[in-house]
Design an enzyme around this catalytic site. Structure first.
Site, PDB file in Angstrom:
ATOM      1  N   THR A  13       0.393 -11.870  11.632  1.00  0.00           N
ATOM      2  CA  THR A  13       0.962 -13.149  11.211  1.00  0.00           C
ATOM      3  C   THR A  13       0.585 -14.261  12.175  1.00  0.00           C
ATOM      4  OG1 THR A  13       3.019 -12.890  12.451  1.00  0.00           O
ATOM      5  CG2 THR A  13       2.941 -11.909  10.248  1.00  0.00           C
TER       6      THR A  13
ATOM      7  N   ASP B 156      15.184 -11.753  15.388  1.00  0.00           N
ATOM      8  CA  ASP B 156      15.649 -12.519  16.542  1.00  0.00           C
ATOM      9  C   ASP B 156      15.984 -11.549  17.665  1.00  0.00           C
ATOM     10  OD1 ASP B 156      17.032 -14.152  18.389  1.00  0.00           O
ATOM     11  OD2 ASP B 156      17.713 -15.468  16.769  1.00  0.00           O
TER      12      ASP B 156
END
Length: 288
Positions: A257, A184
């Site tokens: 990803t 984050d």
């Protein structure tokens, strides 16, 4: 950060309707019986708060996310957690050889989303054990499912605060490396103190990653990438593996990803940082 998209908000009731419209339950939810109040969500699975109040309250670098657990994920959590899961309760040092059933080197991954990249890395490198830690229950269940499906014996899933794991439950120099992919970024300035990669965090990591081991970070948030580079470059226990310093090319062992692909499509720049732990005579282990 998770590889999965944000779930849509429930539909609101139509203003002309005599009563609010309630969306139909998800098919997986409909098949699951109601849980009595106070009963654990997964009796044989991860605990809701494994460390409880045993440790000091501090600013957390993660934000627990609640989202729907599918029946397949719930099944994997119930069946596989007793053998392949680790609740981070801080109550004792983990014997990693016993946890994995072998003495192969162990890499700690903090924050794995839904686990697709973790599973691919584990399959590509069966000689390395991966202890993957997250607080996202659907992701924990999905990674366990992938590990069973693909016959991955070198994956274990940790549930809870990685700081407590590092500080209380891992022995000095017990890790081959650390991976922190797309943490984050806490983009607002007043939240920068919540970012994981800070000097104090690296002090702790340096006591758990063996000399010669690596710290590998990746982010698509450029200001955070610059901060990571500054903090890692300034730390006496780590050296940049890139000659002359700077960001590293994406290593072949780190899969692209779904989350990363979406960012690249939007024009985001992804930066990798690959640092090596160097020995420093006389360094004392970090304490709580």
């Amino acid at each position: 950060m998770s590889d999965s998209p944000r779930a849509p908000e429930p539909a609101a009731g139509h203003p002309a309707s005599p009563r609010p419209h309630h969306p139909a339950p998800h098919p997986d939810e409909a098949r699951r019986p109601a849980r009595p109040k106070g009963e654990p969500r997964f009796p044989d699975g991860p605990q809701a708060d494994p460390a409880g109040s045993h440790f000091e309250r501090r600013i957390r670098s993660f934000q627990p996310r609640r989202s729907r657990v599918t029946s397949g994920q719930a099944d994997a959590l119930q069946r596989l957690w007793p053998a392949w899961g680790l609740d981070i309760d801080g109550r004792g040092v983990v014997d990693l050889a016993e946890l994995f059933g072998n003495a192969r080197p162990v890499v700690l991954e903090i924050g794995f989303g839904m686990g697709e990249a973790t599973a691919r890395m584990a399959a590509a490198d069966p000689g390395t054990n991966i202890l993957a830690v997250d607080v996202h229950t659907p992701g924990q269940g999905h990674l366990l499912h992938l590990a069973e499906r693909d016959g991955l014996t070198n994956v274990r899933v940790g549930n809870g605060d990685a700081i407590i794991l590092l500080r209380e439950m891992l022995a000095p120099d017990s890790l081959e490396g650390l991976r922190v992919y797309f943490p984050d970024p806490w983009p607002k300035k007043r939240h920068h103190k919540r970012r994981l990669i800070q000097p104090e965090f690296l002090d702790l990591v340096a006591t758990r990653v063996r000399p010669g081991g690596t710290v590998h970070c990746a982010t698509d948030w450029e200001p955070y990438a610059e901060q990571m580079l500054d903090v890692l470059s300034a730390h006496p226990d780590f050296e940049n593996t890139v000659p002359g310093g700077g960001f590293a090319p994406r290593p072949g062992f780190r899969p692209l990803t779904r989350f990363e692909g979406q960012g690249l499509e939007k024009g985001h720049v992804v930066n990798d940082l690959l640092f090596r732990r160097v020995p420093r005579p006389g360094r004392r282990p970090a304490s709580g």
